[in-house]
Design a protein around this motif. Structure first.
Motif, PDB file in Angstrom:
ATOM      1  N   ILE A  42       0.830  -1.208   0.000  1.00  0.00           N
ATOM      2  CA  ILE A  42       0.000   0.000   0.000  1.00  0.00           C
ATOM      3  C   ILE A  42       0.864   1.258   0.000  1.00  0.00           C
ATOM      4  CG2 ILE A  42      -0.431   0.288   2.492  1.00  0.00           C
ATOM      5  CD1 ILE A  42      -3.488   0.480   1.485  1.00  0.00           C
ATOM      6  N   GLU A  43       2.005   1.187   0.690  1.00  0.00           N
ATOM      7  CA  GLU A  43       2.913   2.341   0.709  1.00  0.00           C
ATOM      8  C   GLU A  43       3.477   2.606  -0.683  1.00  0.00           C
ATOM      9  OE1 GLU A  43       5.508   0.890   3.682  1.00  0.00           O
ATOM     10  OE2 GLU A  43       4.098   1.349   5.301  1.00  0.00           O
ATOM     11  N   ASP A  44       3.865   1.526  -1.372  1.00  0.00           N
ATOM     12  CA  ASP A  44       4.398   1.671  -2.730  1.00  0.00           C
ATOM     13  C   ASP A  44       3.355   2.283  -3.659  1.00  0.00           C
ATOM     14  OD1 ASP A  44       6.780   0.631  -1.987  1.00  0.00           O
ATOM     15  OD2 ASP A  44       6.438  -1.365  -2.817  1.00  0.00           O
ATOM     16  N   LYS A  45       2.100   1.851  -3.480  1.00  0.00           N
ATOM     17  CA  LYS A  45       1.047   2.359  -4.358  1.00  0.00           C
ATOM     18  C   LYS A  45       0.730   3.820  -4.069  1.00  0.00           C
ATOM     19  CE  LYS A  45      -1.503  -1.787  -5.551  1.00  0.00           C
ATOM     20  NZ  LYS A  45      -2.845  -2.361  -5.711  1.00  0.00           N
ATOM     21  N   LEU A  46       0.759   4.181  -2.791  1.00  0.00           N
ATOM     22  CA  LEU A  46       0.359   5.536  -2.406  1.00  0.00           C
ATOM     23  C   LEU A  46       1.376   6.594  -2.816  1.00  0.00           C
ATOM     24  CD1 LEU A  46      -1.227   5.067   1.121  1.00  0.00           C
ATOM     25  CD2 LEU A  46      -2.357   6.068  -0.858  1.00  0.00           C
TER      26      LEU A  46
ATOM     27  N   MET B  75      -9.555   6.038  -2.354  1.00  0.00           N
ATOM     28  CA  MET B  75      -9.863   4.996  -3.335  1.00  0.00           C
ATOM     29  C   MET B  75      -8.786   3.912  -3.346  1.00  0.00           C
ATOM     30  SD  MET B  75     -12.673   5.548  -4.845  1.00  0.00           S
ATOM     31  CE  MET B  75     -13.310   6.139  -3.321  1.00  0.00           C
ATOM     32  N   LEU B  76      -7.533   4.373  -3.252  1.00  0.00           N
ATOM     33  CA  LEU B  76      -6.408   3.456  -3.307  1.00  0.00           C
ATOM     34  C   LEU B  76      -6.347   2.565  -2.066  1.00  0.00           C
ATOM     35  CD1 LEU B  76      -4.492   3.204  -5.638  1.00  0.00           C
ATOM     36  CD2 LEU B  76      -2.854   4.580  -4.408  1.00  0.00           C
ATOM     37  N   VAL B  77      -6.666   3.136  -0.911  1.00  0.00           N
ATOM     38  CA  VAL B  77      -6.697   2.338   0.324  1.00  0.00           C
ATOM     39  C   VAL B  77      -7.770   1.258   0.166  1.00  0.00           C
ATOM     40  CG1 VAL B  77      -7.334   2.363   2.780  1.00  0.00           C
ATOM     41  CG2 VAL B  77      -5.749   4.075   1.893  1.00  0.00           C
ATOM     42  N   HIS B  78      -8.957   1.645  -0.305  1.00  0.00           N
ATOM     43  CA  HIS B  78     -10.037   0.660  -0.469  1.00  0.00           C
ATOM     44  C   HIS B  78      -9.669  -0.452  -1.446  1.00  0.00           C
ATOM     45  CE1 HIS B  78     -13.400   2.015   1.982  1.00  0.00           C
ATOM     46  NE2 HIS B  78     -12.994   3.248   1.761  1.00  0.00           N
ATOM     47  N   SER B  79      -9.122  -0.073  -2.611  1.00  0.00           N
ATOM     48  CA  SER B  79      -8.829  -1.113  -3.612  1.00  0.00           C
ATOM     49  C   SER B  79      -7.686  -2.017  -3.156  1.00  0.00           C
ATOM     50  CB  SER B  79      -8.548  -0.489  -4.978  1.00  0.00           C
ATOM     51  OG  SER B  79      -7.393   0.298  -4.931  1.00  0.00           O
ATOM     52  N   THR B  80      -6.724  -1.457  -2.431  1.00  0.00           N
ATOM     53  CA  THR B  80      -5.593  -2.280  -1.987  1.00  0.00           C
ATOM     54  C   THR B  80      -5.999  -3.223  -0.865  1.00  0.00           C
ATOM     55  OG1 THR B  80      -4.177  -0.415  -2.547  1.00  0.00           O
ATOM     56  CG2 THR B  80      -3.150  -2.204  -1.334  1.00  0.00           C
TER      57      THR B  80
ATOM     58  N   THR C  59       1.263  11.267  -0.670  1.00  0.00           N
ATOM     59  CA  THR C  59       0.550  10.611  -1.764  1.00  0.00           C
ATOM     60  C   THR C  59       0.934  11.195  -3.126  1.00  0.00           C
ATOM     61  OG1 THR C  59      -1.272  10.248  -0.250  1.00  0.00           O
ATOM     62  CG2 THR C  59      -1.761   9.977  -2.580  1.00  0.00           C
ATOM     63  N   LYS C  60       1.174  10.317  -4.084  1.00  0.00           N
ATOM     64  CA  LYS C  60       1.493  10.722  -5.459  1.00  0.00           C
ATOM     65  C   LYS C  60       0.445  10.141  -6.393  1.00  0.00           C
ATOM     66  CE  LYS C  60       5.420  12.691  -4.489  1.00  0.00           C
ATOM     67  NZ  LYS C  60       5.457  14.152  -4.547  1.00  0.00           N
ATOM     68  N   LEU C  61       0.020  10.928  -7.364  1.00  0.00           N
ATOM     69  CA  LEU C  61      -0.997  10.450  -8.301  1.00  0.00           C
ATOM     70  C   LEU C  61      -0.340   9.549  -9.351  1.00  0.00           C
ATOM     71  CD1 LEU C  61      -2.857  13.855  -8.813  1.00  0.00           C
ATOM     72  CD2 LEU C  61      -3.476  12.035  -7.233  1.00  0.00           C
ATOM     73  N   LYS C  62      -0.351   8.247  -9.080  1.00  0.00           N
ATOM     74  CA  LYS C  62       0.338   7.311  -9.982  1.00  0.00           C
ATOM     75  C   LYS C  62      -0.614   6.327 -10.648  1.00  0.00           C
ATOM     76  CE  LYS C  62       3.164   5.766  -6.647  1.00  0.00           C
ATOM     77  NZ  LYS C  62       4.295   5.074  -6.001  1.00  0.00           N
ATOM     78  N   ASP C  63      -1.737   6.056  -9.987  1.00  0.00           N
ATOM     79  CA  ASP C  63      -2.632   4.988 -10.418  1.00  0.00           C
ATOM     80  C   ASP C  63      -3.822   5.565 -11.194  1.00  0.00           C
ATOM     81  OD1 ASP C  63      -3.444   1.937  -9.494  1.00  0.00           O
ATOM     82  OD2 ASP C  63      -5.189   3.241  -9.731  1.00  0.00           O
ATOM     83  N   ARG C  64      -3.869   5.217 -12.476  1.00  0.00           N
ATOM     84  CA  ARG C  64      -4.875   5.819 -13.343  1.00  0.00           C
ATOM     85  C   ARG C  64      -6.323   5.525 -12.907  1.00  0.00           C
ATOM     86  NH1 ARG C  64      -3.675   6.721 -19.438  1.00  0.00           N
ATOM     87  NH2 ARG C  64      -5.548   7.782 -20.114  1.00  0.00           N
ATOM     88  N   PRO C  65      -6.683   4.245 -12.655  1.00  0.00           N
ATOM     89  CA  PRO C  65      -8.070   3.974 -12.247  1.00  0.00           C
ATOM     90  C   PRO C  65      -8.477   4.720 -10.969  1.00  0.00           C
ATOM     91  CG  PRO C  65      -6.942   1.915 -12.774  1.00  0.00           C
ATOM     92  CD  PRO C  65      -5.909   2.993 -12.796  1.00  0.00           C
ATOM     93  N   ALA C  66      -7.563   4.791 -10.002  1.00  0.00           N
ATOM     94  CA  ALA C  66      -7.891   5.485  -8.745  1.00  0.00           C
ATOM     95  C   ALA C  66      -8.069   6.983  -8.991  1.00  0.00           C
ATOM     96  CB  ALA C  66      -6.801   5.237  -7.695  1.00  0.00           C
ATOM     97  N   LEU C  67      -7.249   7.520  -9.905  1.00  0.00           N
ATOM     98  CA  LEU C  67      -7.359   8.942 -10.233  1.00  0.00           C
ATOM     99  C   LEU C  67      -8.705   9.241 -10.902  1.00  0.00           C
ATOM    100  CD1 LEU C  67      -6.185  11.807 -10.513  1.00  0.00           C
ATOM    101  CD2 LEU C  67      -4.970  11.051 -12.558  1.00  0.00           C
ATOM    102  N   VAL C  68      -9.095   8.383 -11.840  1.00  0.00           N
ATOM    103  CA  VAL C  68     -10.370   8.578 -12.531  1.00  0.00           C
ATOM    104  C   VAL C  68     -11.540   8.456 -11.540  1.00  0.00           C
ATOM    105  CG1 VAL C  68     -11.922   7.634 -14.306  1.00  0.00           C
ATOM    106  CG2 VAL C  68      -9.481   7.895 -14.792  1.00  0.00           C
ATOM    107  N   GLU C  69     -11.461   7.481 -10.638  1.00  0.00           N
ATOM    108  CA  GLU C  69     -12.512   7.324  -9.620  1.00  0.00           C
ATOM    109  C   GLU C  69     -12.621   8.549  -8.722  1.00  0.00           C
ATOM    110  OE1 GLU C  69     -13.494   3.510  -7.395  1.00  0.00           O
ATOM    111  OE2 GLU C  69     -11.542   3.031  -8.275  1.00  0.00           O
ATOM    112  N   ALA C  70     -11.452   9.065  -8.325  1.00  0.00           N
ATOM    113  CA  ALA C  70     -11.441  10.253  -7.461  1.00  0.00           C
ATOM    114  C   ALA C  70     -12.047  11.447  -8.197  1.00  0.00           C
ATOM    115  CB  ALA C  70     -10.016  10.565  -7.012  1.00  0.00           C
TER     116      ALA C  70
END
Lengths: 68, 130
Positions: A34-38, B97-102, B9-20
């Motif tokens: 989760i840290e890597d993803k965040l 969103m990312l916390v939930h999906s992970t 937090t860095k905006l890296k994940d496309r699906p999570a960004l679109v959901e947000a």
């Protein structure tokens, strides 16, 4: 004992993660995904139970393999 | 207790960004040309956004940093909040969103509770019973 992770997401999106009740060496690997993803880790604080290995009065935290 | 970790937090994940973005009421178009005001307010530069949210704002993937970056025209920005506040709000929802999906991918973990606090932070507690 349950393993609990509390995520606090501040107004600016900064995340603080607090892990409780993890046994063994899975502690940091548990949250690594989760840290890597965040994003980027700003800092990590190991709580006192880590430094009091073997002399804490709470039984769950006295085991040698306890991770902190 | 084992550890506290603070993560930027860095905006890296496309699906999570679109959901947000959806949560904030934006339904983005992908691969769209944006027209943004050029230097000194003269002319219009064209930028291709990976995720466009308006005719003059969107997100572009930065290969070097590995993040999506907001491209916006400060002169024509017409949302009712400043750009920086918009990015903060978006980043907060993105992290949520990312916390939930992970958590869904983490063996045995479930979201126990979620609260919006008085200081506008969001608290998500996840638990696994061993």
């Amino acid at each position: 004992m349950p393993t609990t992770i509390k995520f606090t997401i501040a107004q600016d999106g900064t995340v603080t993660e607090e892990v409780q009740g993890v046994k063994g060496t899975q502690c940091e690997s548990l949250t690594k995904t989760i840290e890597d993803k965040l994003g980027i880790i700003e800092n990590r604080i190991h709580t006192p139970s880590f430094y009091q290995k073997g002399e804490v009065d709470v039984e769950e935290f006295t085991h040698d393999s306890e991770c902190a | 207790m084992s550890h506290f970790t603070k993560i930027q937090t860095k905006l890296k994940d496309r699906p999570a960004l679109v959901e947000a973005l959806n949560l904030l009421g934006h339904f983005p178009e992908e691969e769209k040309e944006l027209k943004v005001t050029g230097y000194h307010g003269k002319g219009h530069e064209t930028v291709t956004a990976d995720i466009a949210i308006a005719k003059d704002s969107g997100f572009k993937w930065n290969e070097t940093t590995g993040t999506f970056e907001l491209v916006a025209d400060v002169q024509t920005w017409d949302m009712n909040i400043p750009i920086t506040r918009f990015l903060d709000k978006l980043t907060q929802q993105y992290a949520r969103m990312l916390v939930h999906s992970t958590v869904k991918e983490m063996d045995g973990f479930e979201v126990q509770e979620e609260w919006e606090m008085d200081n506008n932070s969001i608290e998500i507690t996840v638990t696994r019973w061993d």
